[in-house]
Design a protein around this motif. Structure first.
Motif, PDB file in Angstrom:
ATOM      1  N   HIS A  73       0.598   0.226 -10.613  1.00 51.30           N
ATOM      2  CA  HIS A  73      -0.152  -0.284 -10.503  1.00 51.30           C
ATOM      3  C   HIS A  73      -1.432  -0.551  -9.354  1.00 51.30           C
ATOM      4  O   HIS A  73      -2.150   0.393  -8.293  1.00 51.30           O
ATOM      5  CB  HIS A  73      -0.909  -0.777 -11.753  1.00 51.30           C
ATOM      6  CG  HIS A  73      -0.476  -0.269 -13.175  1.00 51.30           C
ATOM      7  ND1 HIS A  73      -1.546   0.669 -14.121  1.00 51.30           N
ATOM      8  CD2 HIS A  73       0.464  -0.085 -13.794  1.00 51.30           C
ATOM      9  CE1 HIS A  73      -1.597   1.041 -14.689  1.00 51.30           C
ATOM     10  NE2 HIS A  73      -0.354   0.047 -14.969  1.00 51.30           N
ATOM     11  N   ALA A  74      -0.262  -0.797  -8.315  1.00 53.87           N
ATOM     12  CA  ALA A  74      -1.231  -1.422  -6.846  1.00 53.87           C
ATOM     13  C   ALA A  74      -0.639  -0.259  -6.339  1.00 53.87           C
ATOM     14  O   ALA A  74      -1.928  -0.412  -5.480  1.00 53.87           O
ATOM     15  CB  ALA A  74       0.344  -2.450  -6.777  1.00 53.87           C
ATOM     16  N   ILE A  75      -0.190   0.795  -6.830  1.00 54.83           N
ATOM     17  CA  ILE A  75       0.030   2.077  -5.744  1.00 54.83           C
ATOM     18  C   ILE A  75      -1.400   2.423  -5.732  1.00 54.83           C
ATOM     19  O   ILE A  75      -1.488   3.544  -4.814  1.00 54.83           O
ATOM     20  CB  ILE A  75       1.440   2.428  -5.401  1.00 54.83           C
ATOM     21  CG1 ILE A  75       2.212   1.923  -5.103  1.00 54.83           C
ATOM     22  CG2 ILE A  75       0.693   3.983  -5.523  1.00 54.83           C
ATOM     23  CD1 ILE A  75       3.577   2.986  -5.165  1.00 54.83           C
ATOM     24  N   THR A  76      -1.541   2.770  -6.994  1.00 54.11           N
ATOM     25  CA  THR A  76      -2.855   3.563  -6.585  1.00 54.11           C
ATOM     26  C   THR A  76      -4.207   2.354  -6.582  1.00 54.11           C
ATOM     27  O   THR A  76      -5.343   3.557  -6.144  1.00 54.11           O
ATOM     28  CB  THR A  76      -2.977   3.780  -9.035  1.00 54.11           C
ATOM     29  OG1 THR A  76      -3.606   2.202  -9.470  1.00 54.11           O
ATOM     30  CG2 THR A  76      -2.091   4.603  -9.141  1.00 54.11           C
ATOM     31  N   ILE A  77      -4.183   1.340  -6.835  1.00 51.86           N
ATOM     32  CA  ILE A  77      -5.393   0.519  -6.504  1.00 51.86           C
ATOM     33  C   ILE A  77      -5.591   0.409  -4.631  1.00 51.86           C
ATOM     34  O   ILE A  77      -6.964   0.290  -4.797  1.00 51.86           O
ATOM     35  CB  ILE A  77      -5.482  -0.640  -7.183  1.00 51.86           C
ATOM     36  CG1 ILE A  77      -5.487  -0.886  -8.498  1.00 51.86           C
ATOM     37  CG2 ILE A  77      -6.321  -1.879  -6.325  1.00 51.86           C
ATOM     38  CD1 ILE A  77      -5.192  -2.216  -9.141  1.00 51.86           C
ATOM     39  N   VAL A  78      -4.750   0.612  -4.052  1.00 53.04           N
ATOM     40  CA  VAL A  78      -4.174   0.588  -2.631  1.00 53.04           C
ATOM     41  C   VAL A  78      -5.146   2.130  -2.071  1.00 53.04           C
ATOM     42  O   VAL A  78      -5.930   1.706  -1.662  1.00 53.04           O
ATOM     43  CB  VAL A  78      -3.308  -0.025  -2.433  1.00 53.04           C
ATOM     44  CG1 VAL A  78      -3.226   0.036  -0.836  1.00 53.04           C
ATOM     45  CG2 VAL A  78      -2.872  -1.230  -2.622  1.00 53.04           C
ATOM     46  N   LEU A  79      -4.865   2.662  -2.973  1.00 54.13           N
ATOM     47  CA  LEU A  79      -5.257   4.107  -2.170  1.00 54.13           C
ATOM     48  C   LEU A  79      -6.054   4.692  -2.124  1.00 54.13           C
ATOM     49  O   LEU A  79      -6.834   5.168  -2.072  1.00 54.13           O
ATOM     50  CB  LEU A  79      -3.766   4.865  -3.051  1.00 54.13           C
ATOM     51  CG  LEU A  79      -2.152   5.010  -2.528  1.00 54.13           C
ATOM     52  CD1 LEU A  79      -1.757   6.106  -3.963  1.00 54.13           C
ATOM     53  CD2 LEU A  79      -1.821   5.763  -0.941  1.00 54.13           C
ATOM     54  N   ARG A  80      -7.059   4.027  -3.833  1.00 55.47           N
ATOM     55  CA  ARG A  80      -8.228   4.277  -3.922  1.00 55.47           C
ATOM     56  C   ARG A  80      -9.246   3.637  -2.552  1.00 55.47           C
ATOM     57  O   ARG A  80      -9.854   3.788  -2.451  1.00 55.47           O
ATOM     58  CB  ARG A  80      -8.490   4.200  -5.040  1.00 55.47           C
ATOM     59  CG  ARG A  80      -7.876   4.827  -6.256  1.00 55.47           C
ATOM     60  CD  ARG A  80      -8.014   6.838  -5.944  1.00 55.47           C
ATOM     61  NE  ARG A  80      -9.157   7.459  -5.915  1.00 55.47           N
ATOM     62  CZ  ARG A  80     -10.166   7.682  -6.812  1.00 55.47           C
ATOM     63  NH1 ARG A  80      -9.559   8.161  -7.952  1.00 55.47           N
ATOM     64  NH2 ARG A  80     -11.327   8.235  -6.644  1.00 55.47           N
TER      65      ARG A  80
END
Length: 506
Positions: free
Chosen positions: A453-460
């Motif tokens: 979930h942290a990966i998706t948040i950082v990417l967006r």
């Protein structure tokens, strides 16, 4: 908790293929390339169309239970709502009948004035009615998906309305469905005109956590704008027909430290719970980016799943010295699995992929933009990558991630990268984690789910999106809580039946 299930095929001693790290680098680079191509260059529309076409039957099946429930609830409340609707319709009819004479007189005067001035009549845009299938669950954008696409003549850039006003614009068109970006999306812009003063401006979407509002930017503090002013389309962009109601001004904040006023507007269209819309034809046909047939869709990554390398057979000399070595006590052999754990039956490939398909269907359910909703597909992918790493690996995670990106109308490659990293980490610890109990496994996997979930948040956030809210951090906790139930459910068909000869007397 059993260590591992039996496998029908022998381990690949010599033919190993690329390592897990090599596959991680390849799929991560491919996901990053797709995200950049989708966000900056908009050249992955053929890939999206291909995935959407393959995914459409699963989306249709996932929508059926929800539509049946909605139909049943609508039948129970139909009589009560029908009476209220009848009373409201009568009041509106009385008001409209009182104004009918005035409207006819105004139309006649308008026609005469146009004839005198030699003005051409306004273009009448044709429309197509469509049903909203579901709200896109991507928390970083505001989109809905309708049940009509290229096969029904929907074009990219077409304006979309409901019974109250402009709802948004068609941004992506697939063969059977289309994506509509709502006016409150941060990337949406619409030219408007103040019906009271005739002043033209531009309204921007503002999808902040405060609520679905729009902002009228670059208006001087001295401009004549009041609360309650109605904004309609100006028609200068050649897309929206002029005169369509858009929003109403709700607040005007004039500050002395800036030369521009902060004007907040409330859209007139029903942005939550809309069921039917009208797709209008743009005044001038918009040239779709990358719409030529010469662009070929990139082939989907193969769902390869290779287990970690097995130790090669011992050399002959080692076996000779081992035979001459003194024998150890055979009464306490070294443990290869914890005591009291059973050996499971082989997992059927049809059961593995069937469970993944069911998990994908659960993710496709139109439940709305719920930030804390757990990702069932990620939990099932982690389970099989731990118990069957040779069958479910990084390739399967990448393909399922692309399918979820298209369904949620999010950045293409976002979930593919998160799933790839998640499954790689699960494969790296799959031998160690099986020594823990099921509750212990949940605690061990919680950082992995949080990392995805942290990966998706950082990417967006890097792409300029707005932080969706703190409830998004509840999703990995719920996924870890689902792990015991998923483990019991997926291991049940592999457990051996009780042996009737175990307690039989001699």
């Amino acid at each position: 908790m059993p260590l591992e299930t039996l496998d029908r095929s022998p381990p690949p001693f010599f033919k190993q293929g690329p390592s897990a790290l090599s596959r991680l680098v390849f799929f991560s680079a491919l996901a990053l390339f797709l995200m950049v191509a989708d966000a900056r260059f908009h050249i992955v529309q053929p890939v999206r169309a291909l995935i959407a076409t393959v995914l459409y039957p699963a989306q249709w099946l996932a929508l059926q239970p929800v539509q049946m429930v909605q139909t049943g609830l609508g039948y129970l409340t139909e009589l009560k709502t029908a009476r209220v609707t009848e009373e409201t319709a009568r009041l509106k009819l009385a008001e409209q009948s009182a104004r009918a004479g005035q409207v006819e007189q105004l139309l006649l005067e308008n026609q005469r004035l146009r004839e005198l001035l030699g003005l051409r009549e306004r273009l009448q845009a044709s429309g197509t009615a469509a049903q909203v299938l579901y709200d896109a669950t991507d928390p970083y954008s505001r989109r809905v998906v309708i049940g009509k696409g290229q096969m029904q003549g929907i074009e990219p850039g077409s304006p979309v309305m409901d019974e109250s006003g402009v709802l948004g614009q068609v941004t992506r068109v697939y063969p059977f469905v289309s994506e509509i970006t709502l006016l409150i999306d941060r990337d949406q812009v619409i030219p408007v005109m103040n019906t009271r003063t005739g002043a033209r401006s531009v309204a921007y979407g503002d999808p902040s956590p405060r609520g679905g509002m729009m902002e009228l930017r670059y208006m001087a503090a001295t401009d004549d704008v009041k609360e309650g002013d109605l904004l309609s389309t100006s028609g200068v962009d050649g897309v929206y027909p002029p005169g369509l109601p858009v929003a109403r001004v709700v607040s005007v904040d004039r500050r002395s430290d800036t030369s521009f006023a902060r004007i907040q507007c409330l859209p007139l269209a029903k942005l939550q719970g809309v069921t039917h819309v009208m797709v209008l034809s743009p005044i001038t046909r918009q040239v779709s980016q990358g719409g030529d047939g010469g662009v070929q869709a990139a082939p989907a990554a193969p769902a390869s799943a290779t287990a970690p390398a097995a130790s090669p057979a011992a050399p002959a000399c080692a076996r000779f010295h081992a035979a001459r070595a003194p024998r150890r006590d055979t009464r306490s052999p070294p443990m290869i699995m914890p005591r009291g754990q059973e050996l499971l039956l082989p997992a059927s490939p049809s059961f593995i992929w069937g469970s993944l398909a069911i998990a994908l269907m659960l993710n496709l359910l139109p439940l709305g933009r719920v930030l804390w909703m757990p990702d069932v597909l990620a939990v099932v992918l982690v389970f099989w990558s731990i118990h069957q790493p040779r069958r479910v690996g990084l390739g399967a995670a990448f393909v399922f991630g692309l399918a979820l990106d298209v369904h949620q109308a999010s950045l293409l490659g976002q979930h593919a990268l998160a799933y790839t990293v998640l499954i790689y980490c699960a494969i790296m610890i799959h031998r160690r984690i099986l020594w823990f109990t099921v509750p212990g496994q949940s605690l061990q996997l919680l950082p992995l789910f949080a990392l995805a979930h942290a990966i998706t948040i950082v990417l967006r956030l890097i792409g300029g999106a707005v932080f969706p809210g703190w409830p998004v951090f509840l999703a990995p906790l719920l996924e870890a809580a689902l792990w015991p139930f998923v483990s019991v459910l997926l291991l049940a068909p592999q457990r051996r039946a009780p042996n009737p000869d175990a307690n039989r007397p001699l």
